[in-house]
Every structure is written in C-alpha cells, then in structure tokens.
Design a protein around this motif. Structure first.
Motif, PDB file in Angstrom:
ATOM      1  N   LYS A  75      38.032 -54.418  19.169  1.00 46.34           N
ATOM      2  CA  LYS A  75      37.670 -54.760  17.910  1.00 46.34           C
ATOM      3  C   LYS A  75      36.294 -54.203  17.529  1.00 46.34           C
ATOM      4  N   PHE A  76      35.559 -53.411  18.366  1.00 44.05           N
ATOM      5  CA  PHE A  76      34.532 -52.596  18.012  1.00 44.05           C
ATOM      6  C   PHE A  76      35.171 -51.426  17.642  1.00 44.05           C
ATOM      7  N   CYS A  77      35.568 -51.331  16.222  1.00 42.02           N
ATOM      8  CA  CYS A  77      36.412 -50.079  15.902  1.00 42.02           C
ATOM      9  C   CYS A  77      35.518 -48.686  16.150  1.00 42.02           C
ATOM     10  N   GLN A  78      36.125 -47.846  16.678  1.00 44.57           N
ATOM     11  CA  GLN A  78      35.303 -46.504  16.503  1.00 44.57           C
ATOM     12  C   GLN A  78      35.811 -45.921  15.244  1.00 44.57           C
ATOM     13  N   PHE A  79      37.073 -45.649  14.950  1.00 45.10           N
ATOM     14  CA  PHE A  79      37.663 -45.042  13.695  1.00 45.10           C
ATOM     15  C   PHE A  79      37.981 -46.241  12.765  1.00 45.10           C
ATOM     16  N   GLY A  80      37.442 -46.171  11.479  1.00 41.72           N
ATOM     17  CA  GLY A  80      37.856 -46.994  10.381  1.00 41.72           C
ATOM     18  C   GLY A  80      37.920 -48.603  10.722  1.00 41.72           C
ATOM     19  N   CYS A  81      38.806 -49.190  10.445  1.00 39.35           N
ATOM     20  CA  CYS A  81      38.795 -50.774  10.306  1.00 39.35           C
ATOM     21  C   CYS A  81      40.141 -51.239  10.698  1.00 39.35           C
ATOM     22  N   ILE A  82      40.160 -52.421  11.396  1.00 40.97           N
ATOM     23  CA  ILE A  82      41.455 -53.326  11.771  1.00 40.97           C
ATOM     24  C   ILE A  82      41.010 -54.542  11.053  1.00 40.97           C
ATOM     25  N   ASP A  83      42.228 -55.298  10.855  1.00 41.79           N
ATOM     26  CA  ASP A  83      41.915 -56.825  10.601  1.00 41.79           C
ATOM     27  C   ASP A  83      41.154 -57.453  11.881  1.00 41.79           C
ATOM     28  N   ASP A  84      40.549 -58.432  11.604  1.00 42.28           N
ATOM     29  CA  ASP A  84      39.837 -59.358  12.444  1.00 42.28           C
ATOM     30  C   ASP A  84      38.842 -58.492  13.319  1.00 42.28           C
TER      31      ASP A  84
END
Length: 661
Positions: A621-630
């Motif tokens: 959830k520490f996103c490298q590329f872009g975004c994910i929910d939550d």
C-alpha cells in the motif's frame, strides 16, 4: 407539628438537590455526546480544516486502540502527555537551510582514489552551491534580477518559424518559451529516410536466421523544462512513427509520455480504427484506419469507389487511406492542442489523437524535438501564448497565511516527513500544502512536514524559492547544486533535520508527487514493537542491478550481484536511531553513497542491522506506481489529483484514487 414542617423542608431540599444533580448529569452527557464524535472525526483526519486546531481529549493508549481495531485519537499518538499549543512553540523561526555538514577538510590529506566518483561530485556540487548561496542570501542576486526585470519585457512571440538548417544548428530543438495553449499548433515539413539495416534493433527482436532488420522510424517530442542536472526533461508527448513496423511486423505509430524518467503506458495505432465504444478526444477517435497488409485491401478500392461514384451509386463507401508516412516522400504534419488532448493531422487528414496525461499542462511543453530517420525541411508554430512561462511561481503559489507552517514545537514530534522537491516545482508544493499537510496531526504539530530543495540552475528560480521559503516556513534548502545522481544528499539532510531539529521518533521520506495518508502510515508504524528499530515501506527483495541500457549500473558503482533489501523511494519510514546513525556516518565520511537514494537507504539499514536488530515491515500500500484504493501513499499524483484525494478523505472518509487527467 414543627417537626413535621422541618421534615417537609428537608424533603423539598433533597428533591431540589436531586434535580440539580440530574440537570448537571444531563448537561455532562450532552457535552460528551458532542465531543466524542469530534475527537474521532479529527483522529481519522477529516477535520474542519480551520486554521486553529481543536483541543482534543486524551483517550486510552494508542496500542490498545489499535489492538481493539478502534480509530486512534489524535492526542493518543503521543507516548507522553502533550503540552498546550501556546507553550509548545519555539521562540525562534523555522530553519530554512539544512544543517548538513560536508567536511571538505577530509579531502586535504587524502588521495582522490579514497573517495568514490559520487563523493567527488558531491564535493563539487557543495562548492558551487556554497558560492551561489552567498549571493542569494546577501540579497545581491535578488536586486540584480529585479532591476533587470524592469528593463526586459516578459512577453513571448505569438509564432515561431525555423528552416531545416536553423533547426539542425539548434541541436534539433525548437524552444517554445511560454509553452502551448488551447488552439496552439505546430507544423513540421519533413521527409523520412529509406529504411536501413540494423543488426541490433531497439524496437524489435531479430527472427531466427536474420542478421539484421530493416528500420525507418523517427521521434517527434514535446518536452518540458529540465528539472535537475542528470535528469532528462519530461516528455509530454512522444510521437513515434515506425514505417517498417516493429515486433508487429507492420507499420505502426506509438505515442507515450515520460514523467521523471518513468515511461507511461504506450498508445499504439496499428491500422485499425478505434472501437466505437472507446472514448474520443474532442470528438476525434484516438486512431484512424489505414491499409494493412493483412486486411485484403489495396489501392484498387479507391478505383472502385470512383467508378461507383461516376455511375451514380449513392451508397456510402468507406475509403481506406494508406499509412501516412512513406520513405523518401515529403509529408506535412500538424500537431494541434485541443481541449482534451493533442491532435495529429498528416497531409490534411486526421491520423491520431492523444489524450492529455496526468501531471502535465499545455504550458509545460516548452520545446519540440524531431530526431531519427527523417530530414526536417521547416517548422512553424503559431497561436502561442505570449504570457510568462509556467515556472512563474505567481501562477501557482497562494500567498495566504492559512497555508503557512506553524513554528516547530519544543520537545519531540512523533513523525517527521521530509519531502523531496525540485526548485521549480511550485505547483507540486502548493498542492501538498493544500491537501495532506492540512491533516489535523500536522496542524497540531504531532507530525511535522518539510520540503527539501537543492539550488536550481536558474537564478530566477532560486530567488523565488527563497521568497517562498521565507513566507511559508516549510522549505529546507540544501545548499548544493541540484543533480539527479545526488538526490541521496537530500535524504541524508532529511535524517539530519528530523533527528536534530525536530527530534522525531520516526523519519519518513517521500516525493512532492506523493500523497500521504498520515493516520494510516502511523498506524502501520505502530505495529512494530515499542522502542524497536524499524524500516517500513514497499520492500524489494533480491533486486538485481541493470547492467545494460539507460538505467545501467556499472560494476564500479555497484560490484555486488544484488541490492540489499530496500523500500521503494516514493514513501518509506525509519526509526530515529537509524537516521541518527546515517547522519553520524556521513559526517565522518564513512557513509557509502549510491546514486539511487532508495537503494542507499536499504544499504545503510543493512549496515545498522549488523549491530542492532531492525524490524522490516513490507506493505504494497506504499504504492510505487500510481495509486490503489486503501493506499498508504499514492505516487505520481498531479496537483489536481492531490486535491481530489484530499477531498475524498476529508469529506467522504474514503481512501479512493482520482484518475482524472
């Protein structure tokens, strides 16, 4: 009788006392019912956003709350009781310059071979920066630029034209000083080369038995301003016709963007018209159809069409045009800026439309390059904006006191967040101030956030940066000349500021295009046992360095076959003892520097781990590329997306992504 009257008086008195107690109890319950939702609301990070923070009630210890699955209270992020805000402020102003010390005396009696190329580069950058910083801090540079500005017009040309000879003399680059605007258009007249054999083609693999591949391709790019030395300028539009095809074996046009040296997803036009249900760009399809080798069409279709037209047939007949570029044949290409994207027309007909990508504006397109297998005869750009280019901070900065950072508190902070930024990223910094830096934990000084910026190659930007730092109080200038390979120095500066100036329990590093869910990050950190050393982020295990290509790392730079375990750079957290170790080793010139700052942090933590146990905590959830929910952190977020993410958190309580352009 008298006794009876006395008893009745006592009875009335008792009744009144009971009524008063009931009234007080009711008032207490009413106040509690109002206060508890306010505390929970603030603890989740959806406060009112007012300038003055709310006074919060103290609740049970945070670890008990997390164990029970409760939403943590803002005040409970402190391990020790918090003092009132009026007493917690320092009397001195925020420090605008990093206290990181680069000791040049270590080089006096040592041979050059004792230090790596990166150390030597750092020494040079600090020497240049030291002299430049003297000019900036003295005010001399500011006064010179202001007097110069009075005598020079800021207007840009409405149109620009260049011959092919002039274009080649300028390094195949046309400078567009004020970028583009809605309705701007650029016309390129050129002629593709005949295909030539390539033994090591970059766009396709050789078939078995073939020694070479016939290639004819060129690249037209809209580019932005270079941010720092060593970092390529952003490619706002990459238009790449491949006349002899690539791995598909058929002619193709590929389009893409590149932001901070990271390519996006390519959009390919391969001869098929875009689907009817696919989104359009200003009403135009993304890809038009042209004659392909595998669709049983030929030039005969045009003859039949004209014949049927002559004999009076009224039925609509579709015309299939050939691929728009032909070897050794002149073409006229026009690139136009629409409301939703760029439109490319070749020889008077629409070929493709490319929607605007996140992170760019029309004003960012300050240069046009054409390279590859093509001869450029002339270029003409018109309907250009005449206002000052987009690096003018007045376009982005809102000089309002509500966006200013409060002075640092006395005592400890729970978390310090250092944000890597470049000098001309005025829009990115302003978006962070207006979004997640408005979190109640930041407003109440439990979490401290600061931007870390090195000196820019343009003196105008350095002067504006100094003004910005003085007004907002949230910028720490690391006085060296910015360089892509020296980003690691900003990371060390973040550690130094976090442990010495803020005295934080935890240090977080992120980028200025990273959105941080502060409450979620702290909750993740609290999973680690109390008082232990920790390293939290999206971990890479057994990652091998690339030895070839653009991102190649030589054996001299990194002799090992694999990197140590490291967290991706857009967002990670270390405990203060690790940060203290990094600063101490740097000042003693014992710290190994590597041009990839996230790998460097992994290397330093590994060294620290050899003497004191470190707990590694991995989370995607520490996103490298872009975004994910939550998400915990979302990367590559444009200023518009930053505000959108904050609005979703603040008003709807949802950690959902914003995918607008």
């Amino acid at each position: 009788m008298k006794r009876t009257k006395l008893e009745s008086l006592v009875s009335v008195s008792r009744q009144r006392s009971i009524q008063v107690l009931i009234g007080l109890l009711f008032l207490y319950l009413l106040l509690m019912s109002l206060e508890i939702p306010l505390v929970l609301k603030a603890g989740l990070g959806f406060g009112s956003g007012e300038d003055e923070p709310t006074t919060y009630l103290r609740s049970q210890p945070i670890r008990e709350q997390l164990a029970q699955g409760e939403a943590p209270n803002v005040d409970s992020f402190r391990f020790q009781a918090r003092r009132s805000r009026s007493r917690s402020h320092r009397t001195s102003e925020n420090r605008h310059v990093s206290g990181l010390v680069f000791d040049e005396s270590a080089y006096v009696n040592a041979s050059e071979d004792e230090f790596s190329e990166l150390h030597k580069m750092a020494r040079h950058a600090f020497n240049v920066g030291k002299n430049l910083w003297k000019e900036i801090s003295s005010g001399k540079l500011r006064s010179e630029l202001e007097s110069k500005a009075e005598n020079v017009s800021d207007s840009c040309k409405h149109s620009i034209s260049m011959s092919g000879h002039e274009f080649r003399e300028h390094g195949q680059l046309m400078v567009i000083p004020c970028g583009l605007t809605l309705g701007s258009h650029i016309t390129v007249v050129g002629k593709p080369h005949w295909a030539h054999p390539e033994q090591d083609p970059k766009i396709a693999l050789l078939r078995e038995g073939d020694e070479s591949l016939m290639v004819s391709q060129f690249m037209m790019e809209l580019q932005g301003l270079k941010t720092v030395d060593g970092e390529d300028p952003p490619r706002i539009l990459h238009f790449n016709p491949r006349l002899k095809g690539d791995f598909s074996g058929r002619p193709v046009i590929e389009q893409n963007t590149c932001y901070r040296m990271q390519w996006g997803s390519a959009m390919r036009c391969e001869g098929w018209k875009s689907r009817a249900d696919e989104e359009t760009v200003d009403g135009q399809v993304k890809c038009e159809k042209w004659i392909r080798d595998d669709d049983n069409h030929s030039e005969e279709s045009k003859t039949i069409w004209w014949l049927k037209r002559l004999i009076g047939r009224t039925t609509k007949v579709t015309v299939d045009w050939p691929y728009p570029f032909v070897e050794d044949k002149l073409f006229v290409l026009t690139l136009g800026a629409g409301l939703e994207g760029y439109h490319v027309n070749v020889d008077g007909r629409h070929v493709t439309s490319f929607p605007y990508r996140t992170g760019f504006t029309l004003e960012d397109a300050t240069g046009l390059t054409v390279k590859g297998d093509v001869d450029v005869h002339s270029i003409f750009a018109a309907s250009l904006p005449t206002s000052h280019p987009s690096f003018d901070p007045q376009r982005h900065l809102e000089m309002l006191t509500k966006w200013q950072a409060p002075p640092l508190p006395h005592g400890h902070a729970e978390l310090f967040i250092g944000i890597l930024s470049a000098g001309n990223h005025f829009a990115e910094r302003m978006a962070v101030r207006k979004s997640w830096m408005q979190h109640p934990l930041v407003k109440t000084l439990i979490v401290i956030a600061r931007f870390f910026v090195a000196l820019h190659g343009r003196n105008e930007i350095n002067v504006e940066l100094m003004k910005e730092a003085e007004f907002f109080g949230d910028i720490v200038i690391v006085p060296y000349m910015d360089n892509y390979d020296l980003v690691v120095l900003k990371t060390v500066a973040i550690c130094e500021y976090g442990v010495r100036e803020v005295a934080a329990n935890y240090i977080m590093k992120c980028d200025d295009d990273t959105f941080v869910r502060i409450d979620a990050v702290i909750k993740e950190v609290m999973k680690v046992r109390s008082g232990g050393s920790l390293y939290v982020g999206n971990m890479n295990y057994y990652h091998k360095p690339l030895r070839y290509g653009k991102w190649a790392v030589t054996y001299e730079e990194w002799p090992e076959e694999a990197y140590p375990t490291y967290a991706n750079g857009p967002g990670y957290v270390v405990s203060s003892d690790i940060a203290q170790y990094i600063v101490s080793e740097f000042e003693k010139h014992n710290l190994r520097l590597f041009k990839m700052e996230d790998v460097s942090m992994g290397m330093w933590v590994e060294q620290f781990n050899s003497s004191k146990s470190v707990e590694y905590l991995h989370n995607v959830k520490f996103c490298q590329f872009g975004c994910i929910d939550d998400y915990f952190t979302a990367h590559y977020q444009s200023p518009r997306q930053m505000i959108c993410l904050w609005d979703k958190l603040k008003f709807h309580g949802r950690a959902q992504c914003c995918n607008m352009r």
